[in-house]
Design an enzyme around this catalytic site. Structure first.
Site, PDB file in Angstrom:
ATOM      1  N   ASN A   9       0.749  -1.051  -0.090  1.00 59.19           N
ATOM      2  CA  ASN A   9      -0.132  -0.042  -0.043  1.00 59.19           C
ATOM      3  C   ASN A   9       0.876   1.268   0.033  1.00 59.19           C
ATOM      4  O   ASN A   9       1.413   1.460   0.973  1.00 59.19           O
ATOM      5  CB  ASN A   9      -0.971   0.061   1.378  1.00 59.19           C
ATOM      6  CG  ASN A   9      -1.562   1.202   1.362  1.00 59.19           C
ATOM      7  OD1 ASN A   9      -1.740   2.072   0.638  1.00 59.19           O
ATOM      8  ND2 ASN A   9      -2.323   1.557   2.658  1.00 59.19           N
ATOM      9  N   TRP A  10       0.909   1.773  -1.119  1.00 56.86           N
ATOM     10  CA  TRP A  10       1.978   3.101  -1.228  1.00 56.86           C
ATOM     11  C   TRP A  10       1.296   4.378  -0.671  1.00 56.86           C
ATOM     12  O   TRP A  10       2.135   5.227  -0.593  1.00 56.86           O
ATOM     13  CB  TRP A  10       2.324   3.149  -2.750  1.00 56.86           C
ATOM     14  CG  TRP A  10       3.000   2.101  -3.442  1.00 56.86           C
ATOM     15  CD1 TRP A  10       3.509   1.141  -2.903  1.00 56.86           C
ATOM     16  CD2 TRP A  10       3.361   2.279  -4.747  1.00 56.86           C
ATOM     17  NE1 TRP A  10       4.388   0.384  -3.687  1.00 56.86           N
ATOM     18  CE2 TRP A  10       4.149   1.166  -5.058  1.00 56.86           C
ATOM     19  CE3 TRP A  10       3.076   3.128  -5.940  1.00 56.86           C
ATOM     20  CZ2 TRP A  10       4.794   0.917  -6.389  1.00 56.86           C
ATOM     21  CZ3 TRP A  10       3.576   2.621  -7.153  1.00 56.86           C
ATOM     22  CH2 TRP A  10       4.282   1.575  -7.363  1.00 56.86           C
ATOM     23  N   LYS A  11      -0.002   4.170  -0.268  1.00 54.42           N
ATOM     24  CA  LYS A  11      -0.503   5.239   0.400  1.00 54.42           C
ATOM     25  C   LYS A  11      -0.395   6.641  -0.966  1.00 54.42           C
ATOM     26  O   LYS A  11      -0.239   6.267  -1.705  1.00 54.42           O
ATOM     27  CB  LYS A  11       0.064   5.634   1.722  1.00 54.42           C
ATOM     28  CG  LYS A  11       0.070   4.503   2.707  1.00 54.42           C
ATOM     29  CD  LYS A  11       0.192   4.899   4.022  1.00 54.42           C
ATOM     30  CE  LYS A  11       0.398   3.637   4.673  1.00 54.42           C
ATOM     31  NZ  LYS A  11       0.108   3.916   6.108  1.00 54.42           N
ATOM     32  N   HIS A  99      -9.527   1.076   4.999  1.00 53.99           N
ATOM     33  CA  HIS A  99      -8.278   1.440   5.609  1.00 53.99           C
ATOM     34  C   HIS A  99      -8.431   2.317   6.834  1.00 53.99           C
ATOM     35  O   HIS A  99      -9.367   3.447   6.645  1.00 53.99           O
ATOM     36  CB  HIS A  99      -7.382   1.907   4.464  1.00 53.99           C
ATOM     37  CG  HIS A  99      -5.829   1.950   5.159  1.00 53.99           C
ATOM     38  ND1 HIS A  99      -5.621   2.810   5.857  1.00 53.99           N
ATOM     39  CD2 HIS A  99      -4.829   1.131   4.995  1.00 53.99           C
ATOM     40  CE1 HIS A  99      -4.193   2.686   6.232  1.00 53.99           C
ATOM     41  NE2 HIS A  99      -3.856   1.490   5.586  1.00 53.99           N
ATOM     42  N   GLU A 101      -6.991   4.746   7.547  1.00 54.53           N
ATOM     43  CA  GLU A 101      -6.718   6.181   7.357  1.00 54.53           C
ATOM     44  C   GLU A 101      -8.104   6.662   6.702  1.00 54.53           C
ATOM     45  O   GLU A 101      -8.382   8.009   6.684  1.00 54.53           O
ATOM     46  CB  GLU A 101      -5.479   6.484   6.576  1.00 54.53           C
ATOM     47  CG  GLU A 101      -4.335   6.189   7.326  1.00 54.53           C
ATOM     48  CD  GLU A 101      -3.232   5.738   6.738  1.00 54.53           C
ATOM     49  OE1 GLU A 101      -3.092   5.889   5.410  1.00 54.53           O
ATOM     50  OE2 GLU A 101      -2.192   5.078   7.399  1.00 54.53           O
ATOM     51  N   GLU A 171      -5.590  -4.999  10.673  1.00 58.18           N
ATOM     52  CA  GLU A 171      -4.246  -3.862  10.930  1.00 58.18           C
ATOM     53  C   GLU A 171      -4.495  -3.315  12.002  1.00 58.18           C
ATOM     54  O   GLU A 171      -5.380  -2.334  12.160  1.00 58.18           O
ATOM     55  CB  GLU A 171      -4.399  -3.113   9.664  1.00 58.18           C
ATOM     56  CG  GLU A 171      -4.071  -3.683   8.250  1.00 58.18           C
ATOM     57  CD  GLU A 171      -3.561  -2.295   7.331  1.00 58.18           C
ATOM     58  OE1 GLU A 171      -2.597  -2.744   6.732  1.00 58.18           O
ATOM     59  OE2 GLU A 171      -4.101  -1.383   7.134  1.00 58.18           O
ATOM     60  N   SER A 217       3.510  -2.161  10.421  1.00 50.42           N
ATOM     61  CA  SER A 217       4.951  -1.966  10.192  1.00 50.42           C
ATOM     62  C   SER A 217       5.710  -3.310   9.981  1.00 50.42           C
ATOM     63  O   SER A 217       6.716  -3.558  10.446  1.00 50.42           O
ATOM     64  CB  SER A 217       5.616  -1.697  11.717  1.00 50.42           C
ATOM     65  OG  SER A 217       4.893  -0.336  12.042  1.00 50.42           O
ATOM     66  N   GLY A 238       2.765  -0.998   4.187  1.00 48.73           N
ATOM     67  CA  GLY A 238       2.756   0.263   3.850  1.00 48.73           C
ATOM     68  C   GLY A 238       4.083   0.856   3.776  1.00 48.73           C
ATOM     69  O   GLY A 238       4.575   0.756   2.552  1.00 48.73           O
ATOM     70  N   GLY A 239       4.637   1.590   4.598  1.00 51.03           N
ATOM     71  CA  GLY A 239       5.970   2.339   4.472  1.00 51.03           C
ATOM     72  C   GLY A 239       7.082   1.601   3.712  1.00 51.03           C
ATOM     73  O   GLY A 239       7.677   2.119   2.878  1.00 51.03           O
TER      74      GLY A 239
HETATM   75  C1  PEP Z   1      -0.730   0.414   5.806  1.00 53.25           C
HETATM   76  O1  PEP Z   1      -0.911   1.453   5.401  1.00 53.25           O
HETATM   77  O2  PEP Z   1      -1.711  -0.657   5.493  1.00 53.25           O
HETATM   78  C2  PEP Z   1       0.288  -0.067   6.838  1.00 53.25           C
HETATM   79  C3  PEP Z   1       0.328  -1.473   7.197  1.00 53.25           C
HETATM   80  O3  PEP Z   1       1.256   0.753   6.936  1.00 53.25           O
HETATM   81  P1  PEP Z   1       2.753   0.324   7.680  1.00 53.25           P
HETATM   82  O4  PEP Z   1       3.151  -0.931   7.095  1.00 53.25           O
HETATM   83  O5  PEP Z   1       3.563   1.574   7.318  1.00 53.25           O
HETATM   84  O6  PEP Z   1       2.536   0.515   8.994  1.00 53.25           O
END
Ligand code: PEP
Length: 257
Positions: A9-11, A99, A101, A171, A217, A238-239
């Site tokens: 997930n590049w956001k 999600h 967010e 999540e 994470s 994500g990140g």
């Molecule tokens: C996400 O945005 O779905 C996520 C899990 O982010 P991160 O891996 O950065 O915690």
């Protein structure tokens, strides 16, 4: 057997030119053995999807891709929204729905999430339906019932054939973008409860076939331990997914099993 899915997930990161460079680096590092063992997907911003489709089609890549959100409506006066038929036309396999967010920043509630899941399914794409608790819920010890309630609301009135197509991502919000990963046991506790609930609302067969991802994470240093858990079938990343070498390392977790 459920094939693991690693979805990045590049956001709201990477413009379409950067997206092309990242995909090229990613696919350079992943071979057929990886794709045979693991489904790999990227979930870029809307503006990147056409460029990624062109790369995937042109080079016949086995990389899957999708969107991070969708409108519940098919067309009309919804300024700024993108519809499921538009995403289907771009060859999207997946759409992330619900999600945290979107729930927190855009105040999306269960009813609209349910409609988005239905819109995604109606256009032959797979929802990656996100559920998860915040820190206060986790500390109160009600995280399992919280997630099950989100699940029931998001999946309300879906037929069994529709339920069969859903991917669920657990999540925990306190682990997203914080560097704080849930322990593999924390992930397993909730993912196994999600599978039990799928059996309740669907069937044993549907529950056994549903892919349940962990997100929060995830990185190459922790993925192998998380993937050892019986009910974790992959990750929403994500990140770490913006770095193609890191995402490729995550995909290659299967070499350690
Ligand atoms: C996400 O945005 O779905 C996520 C899990 O982010 P991160 O891996 O950065 O915690």
């Amino acid at each position: 057997m459920r094939k693991p899915l690693m979805a990045g997930n590049w956001k709201m990161n990477l413009n379409h030119l950067e997206a092309i460079a990242v995909v090229q680096k990613l696919v350079y590092s992943i071979n057929d053995k990886d794709y045979d063992a693991v489904d790999v997907a990227v979930l870029p911003p809307f503006t990147d999807i056409r460029s990624i489709q062109t790369l995937v089609d042109g080079d016949r890549l086995r990389l899957l891709y999708g969107a991070q959100d969708v409108s519940p409506s098919a067309n009309g006066a919804f300024t700024g929204d993108i519809s499921a038929p538009m995403l289907a036309k771009l060859g999207c396999t997946f759409v992330v729905v619900g999600h945290s967010e979107r729930r927190s920043v855009h105040k999306e509630e269960d009813g609209v999430i349910n409609k988005k899941i239905k819109a995604t399914l109606a256009h032959e794409m797979t929802p990656i339906f996100c559920v998860g608790e915040d820190l206060s819920v986790r500390e109160s010890g009600t995280h399992v019932s919280h997630v099950i309630r989100q699940m029931r609301a998001g999946l309300a009135n879906l037929s069994k054939p529709e339920l069969k197509k859903i991917v669920i991502a657990y999540e925990p919000i306190w682990a997203i973008g914080t560097g704080k990963t849930a322990t593999p046991q924390d992930a397993q506790e909730v993912c196994s409860a999600i599978r039990n609930e799928m059996e309740e609302i669907g069937s044993r067969e549907i529950a056994q076939d549903t892919r349940i991802l962990y997100g929060g994470s995830v990185k190459s240093a922790n993925i192998a331990e998380i993937m050892k858990e019986a009910d974790v079938d992959g990750a929403l990343i994500g990140g770490a997914s913006i770095d193609p070498e890191e995402l490729a390392k995550i995909v290659k977790f299967h070499q350690s099993t």
